[in-house]
Design a protein around this motif. Structure first.
Motif, PDB file in Angstrom:
ATOM      1  N   VAL A  48      22.146  51.096  63.647  1.00  0.00           N
ATOM      2  CA  VAL A  48      21.197  51.985  64.319  1.00  0.00           C
ATOM      3  C   VAL A  48      21.865  53.017  65.209  1.00  0.00           C
ATOM      4  O   VAL A  48      21.173  53.913  65.732  1.00  0.00           O
ATOM      5  N   ALA A  49      23.176  52.922  65.434  1.00  0.00           N
ATOM      6  CA  ALA A  49      23.836  53.857  66.350  1.00  0.00           C
ATOM      7  C   ALA A  49      25.303  53.973  65.958  1.00  0.00           C
ATOM      8  O   ALA A  49      25.853  53.107  65.287  1.00  0.00           O
ATOM      9  N   GLY A  50      25.925  55.066  66.400  1.00  0.00           N
ATOM     10  CA  GLY A  50      27.333  55.208  66.104  1.00  0.00           C
ATOM     11  C   GLY A  50      27.981  56.399  66.772  1.00  0.00           C
ATOM     12  O   GLY A  50      27.344  57.432  66.999  1.00  0.00           O
ATOM     13  N   ALA A  51      29.259  56.236  67.101  1.00  0.00           N
ATOM     14  CA  ALA A  51      30.158  57.334  67.426  1.00  0.00           C
ATOM     15  C   ALA A  51      31.167  57.338  66.288  1.00  0.00           C
ATOM     16  O   ALA A  51      32.246  56.744  66.377  1.00  0.00           O
ATOM     17  N   LEU A  52      30.803  57.951  65.165  1.00  0.00           N
ATOM     18  CA  LEU A  52      31.452  57.714  63.886  1.00  0.00           C
ATOM     19  C   LEU A  52      32.700  58.556  63.657  1.00  0.00           C
ATOM     20  O   LEU A  52      33.429  58.312  62.690  1.00  0.00           O
ATOM     21  N   SER A  53      32.952  59.524  64.519  1.00  0.00           N
ATOM     22  CA  SER A  53      34.149  60.341  64.396  1.00  0.00           C
ATOM     23  C   SER A  53      34.403  61.038  65.715  1.00  0.00           C
ATOM     24  O   SER A  53      33.464  61.288  66.494  1.00  0.00           O
ATOM     25  N   SER A  54      35.670  61.348  65.974  1.00  0.00           N
ATOM     26  CA  SER A  54      36.001  62.119  67.172  1.00  0.00           C
ATOM     27  C   SER A  54      35.668  63.597  66.996  1.00  0.00           C
ATOM     28  O   SER A  54      35.682  64.353  67.969  1.00  0.00           O
ATOM     29  N   ARG A  55      35.371  64.012  65.746  1.00  0.00           N
ATOM     30  CA  ARG A  55      34.956  65.393  65.468  1.00  0.00           C
ATOM     31  C   ARG A  55      33.434  65.444  65.402  1.00  0.00           C
ATOM     32  O   ARG A  55      32.838  64.800  64.537  1.00  0.00           O
ATOM     33  N   PRO A  56      32.780  66.178  66.304  1.00  0.00           N
ATOM     34  CA  PRO A  56      31.317  66.133  66.392  1.00  0.00           C
ATOM     35  C   PRO A  56      30.615  66.428  65.081  1.00  0.00           C
ATOM     36  O   PRO A  56      29.615  65.780  64.747  1.00  0.00           O
ATOM     37  N   GLU A  57      31.112  67.401  64.300  1.00  0.00           N
ATOM     38  CA  GLU A  57      30.423  67.746  63.059  1.00  0.00           C
ATOM     39  C   GLU A  57      30.532  66.617  62.032  1.00  0.00           C
ATOM     40  O   GLU A  57      29.588  66.346  61.274  1.00  0.00           O
ATOM     41  N   VAL A  58      31.679  65.929  62.015  1.00  0.00           N
ATOM     42  CA  VAL A  58      31.840  64.795  61.100  1.00  0.00           C
ATOM     43  C   VAL A  58      30.996  63.617  61.567  1.00  0.00           C
ATOM     44  O   VAL A  58      30.394  62.905  60.756  1.00  0.00           O
ATOM     45  N   ALA A  59      30.937  63.406  62.892  1.00  0.00           N
ATOM     46  CA  ALA A  59      30.108  62.322  63.430  1.00  0.00           C
ATOM     47  C   ALA A  59      28.643  62.526  63.047  1.00  0.00           C
ATOM     48  O   ALA A  59      27.960  61.579  62.626  1.00  0.00           O
TER      49      ALA A  59
END
Length: 403
Positions: A48-59
């Motif tokens: 349900v949630a994530g900080a999936l990348s350090s690059r905002p567009e990829v996240a």
């Protein structure tokens, strides 16, 4: 509430799925999809949630891939931990799928926020950080699961049960190998640079990356620990910052010898994790690339091949994590699902007072297993750097203060 039905591993005991977040693992990552698929197949988790990348567009793009709502897609793990801990419907656990050097800081942040942690291996890059996480887990009471999935194969559990029963007699020797071919060198795309950078992976890439898997498999299958070792390391592929091959002699806590051969620059080898256990009364062999079969050779009787499934000599501990009839293949994806199911039981038990049947989670790797992996990696590096001398492993158990 009591959850004691060992046949129902993939039934959430709370009557709902737990809420899971991810740090790392988005587009372009190696392990995120394995974790995500395991969590979904386990039936215990909703992501349900994530900080999936350090690059905002990829996240943001990765969050859309996984159907995570935009307001729960974060740009930094600290923001995610604070905001999710404050929500009444916040995540109950987080999976950390980032490079090794970030594990300690991210895991500590979520442990302090009261959020259970599922952490990709190896635990950290240093023994000091690993000991810090073990202490913090004990201080906070929050669970920490290490993702060593190979011991979640049914035939590994079958081997463990047979050894416990005395089917091979006294354990006398262990032979292990783990070969891969991705790191031969010569093509830039073959080796993500962070996996060879000592600052990011620790003192030994080859041992930390795949040697810790082999160590945990040895411990889970035999119930034995490594107490001392000597290690030689080599670069057998193209030149690179760290050795790609290790030959490690082992001494187990019952005095038995062992041998571990590691290489990720071996042409034609894909994920060749193999173990042979020899005892006074027989032998066992298991190969991760054919995980549904276990070879058992009693000393004075005919060879027997166990095949994953129910009945025909399959022990309860193995049958519990088998989900399909024989001939309907289960594979590494199912092992990941079994790991995430057991992690779900651990989190449900801690958070909601679920009483589990005795021994339900005895194979689930936790903080101590993570620390043992780091102690093993450091000991291999110490031995190699000292010219291949024997090294005694430090204890993973803190000393008891005097009364």
């Amino acid at each position: 509430m009591v959850f004691a039905d060992s046949s129902a591993l993939r039934i959430p005991p709370l009557g709902r799925r737990l809420r899971l977040g991810f740090v790392g693992g988005g587009r372009g990552g190696l392990v995120g999809n394995w974790h995500f698929a395991g969590a979904r197949l386990s039936n215990h988790w909703e992501v349900v949630a994530g900080a999936l990348s350090s690059r905002p567009e990829v996240a943001a793009a990765s969050a859309r891939d996984w159907c995570i709502a935009p307001d729960r897609s974060y740009t930094h793990f600290r923001e995610m931990a604070a905001r999710e801990a404050a929500r009444p419907d916040g995540i109950e656990a987080v999976s950390i799928c980032t490079p090794n050097d970030s594990h300690a800081g991210i895991a500590a942040c979520f442990l302090r926020a009261g959020i259970d942690v599922i952490l990709d291996k190896p635990m950290t890059t240093t023994v000091a950080d690993a000991r810090m996480l073990v202490a913090l887990r004990a201080e906070t009471g929050v669970s920490l699961t290490m993702t060593y999935p190979f011991a979640q194969h049914a035939m590994v559990r079958q081997a463990s049960a047979l050894i416990e029963e005395g089917a091979i007699g006294q354990l006398r020797q262990v032979q292990m190998e783990y070969f891969q071919d991705w790191n031969q060198g010569g093509q830039p795309e073959e080796s993500p640079i962070w996996r060879q950078d000592p600052a990011r992976v620790g003192r030994s890439s080859i041992v930390g990356d795949i040697g810790t898997h082999a160590l945990h498999l040895l411990q889970a299958m035999t119930g034995r620990d490594v107490v001392s070792l000597r290690a030689d390391m080599f670069t057998c592929g193209a030149p690179k910052p760290q050795p790609d091959t290790a030959h490690v002699s082992l001494r187990l806590d019952n005095g038995a010898p062992g041998l571990l051969h590691l290489c990720n620059a071996a042409p034609g080898q894909f994920c060749a994790l193999r173990v042979r256990v020899w005892g006074s009364g027989g032998a066992l062999e298991w190969d991760q690339e054919t995980p549904e079969r276990l070879r058992y050779v009693p000393r004075d009787a005919e060879e027997h091949i166990f095949v994953r499934g129910g009945g025909q000599g399959i022990r309860p501990d193995a049958a519990r994590i088998s989900h399909l009839p024989r001939g309907h293949g289960e594979a590494l994806s199912d092992a990941w699902a079994n790991l995430y199911a057991e992690a779900g039981l651990a989190v449900a038990a801690r958070r909601h007072g679920v009483a589990l049947a005795p021994g339900t989670l005895r194979h689930l790797p936790g903080a101590i297993e993570g620390l043992k992996g780091m102690l093993f990696t450091d000991a291999c590096a110490d031995s190699y750097e000292a010219g291949g001398t024997w090294v005694t492993l430090a204890s993973a158990t803190p000393p008891v203060p005097p009364a």
